[in-house]
Design an enzyme around this catalytic site. Structure first.
Site: not given
Ligand code: C5P
Length: 306
Positions: A13, A143
């Site tokens: 990401k 995350d």
């Protein structure tokens, strides 16, 4: 025939927005972040092993340096949490084939944990709901939930409370990688140190960024990239400032330290521009290695099961 082996592919990401609130009593920070999953992938392969043999983890690929293979690895922790919750014995060989930079601010360890959840669910036929997976993911790291879903999403709380963000179009990235990673807790501490005595307000979502994503406007997105951890990453790794400048000089639409760094992400207008910038960055001599990617892409997904 029962399933013996499952492969799950999971992306890295970047944070298009990472706004960090004041430090809370538990040491964490309230975040407002916009995640985008991008096309750098780890594969997690899990195979049934002899009953009673436990979990054996191996790390392979071009990015293995510093990745633990013991119980401190989030993949092992994911397996232990699931074994406890579903009261099953997990005896398995798990291989993590890494391409996502280690300690690079691209959530590589979290991605592997998300992949492990999806892989174990498939291998042991657990039929977990999205909510069950999310709950386990959030216990492993801030995350991890995002890497289950991928795409583009707004993260609040510790970054683990997700809402899907409306995003159109494809975004092209050039990533300047460092051979030595940065520790996320160290970056948050440096952020606190740099902000000492300042009045830090609650983080807010950038409406302008949301509009630019909705309008498939990479130029707008490039201008609006923001990362409150960037000053801390540059403070602990001053060379990052130079890398950010070089990319911008060569016409990137936007340049930002990815998450807690030290990867620097440059948004470019298209693939061709990306290739030009990658060549220029490599030639500049200030960057260790360069790779390209696009986003958004899907989250952790079974690609093989037999
Ligand atoms: O949740 P995760 O284990 O990924 O977080 C790693 C570290 O990053 C935490 O130990 C904490 O120091 C910092 N962190 C934070 N606030 C957040 C997320 C992470 O301070 N919202």
């Amino acid at each position: 025939m029962p399933i013996r082996s499952v492969t799950v592919r999971v992306p890295a990401k970047v944070n298009l927005q990472l706004s960090v609130g004041p430090r809370e009593l538990d040491g964490y920070h309230q975040l407002v972040t916009v995640f985008q999953a991008i096309s750098i992938f780890d594969d997690v392969i899990i195979k049934i092993a002899e009953p009673g043999s436990g979990i054996h983890l191996t790390i392979t690929g071009d990015q293995t340096h510093g990745v633990p293979t013991d119980a401190t690895n989030l993949v092992v922790q994911a397996a232990e949490l699931i074994a406890q919750k579903f009261e099953i014995d997990i005896d398995a060989h798990i291989e993590v084939k890494k391409s996502i930079p280690v300690a690079g601010g691209m959530a590589g360890g979290s991605a592997d944990a998300a992949a492990a959840i999806v892989a174990i669910d498939e291998l042991y036929n657990l039929d977990m709901t999205r909510d069950e997976m999310h709950e386990i993911a959030a216990q492993l790291g801030s995350d991890v939930p995002f890497l289950l879903s991928g795409g583009t999403a707004i993260g609040q709380g510790r970054g683990d409370q997700l809402t899907a963000a409306l995003s159109r179009g494809t975004y092209h990235w050039v990533l300047a990688l460092s051979s030595v990673g940065l520790s996320t807790p160290a970056i948050y501490s440096e952020c606190d140190r740099l902000r000492q005595g300042l009045d830090i307000s609650e983080p807010q979502i950038s409406d302008a960024l949301m509009q630019a994503l909705l309008a498939a406007d990479p130029k707008g997105v490039g201008n609006l990239l923001v990362n409150d951890l960037q000053p801390a990453a540059c403070s602990l790794r001053p060379a990052l400032r130079l890398i950010l400048d070089v990319g911008q000089e060569y016409g990137a639409l936007g340049a930002i330290v990815s998450g807690s760094g030290p990867t620097v992400a440059f948004l470019v207008s298209d693939e061709e521009h990306g290739l030009d910038l990658a060549v220029a960055l490599s030639a500049s001599g200030v960057v260790g290695s360069v790779t390209r990617a696009f986003g958004p892409v899907h989250g952790a997904k079974v690609i093989e099961s037999h």
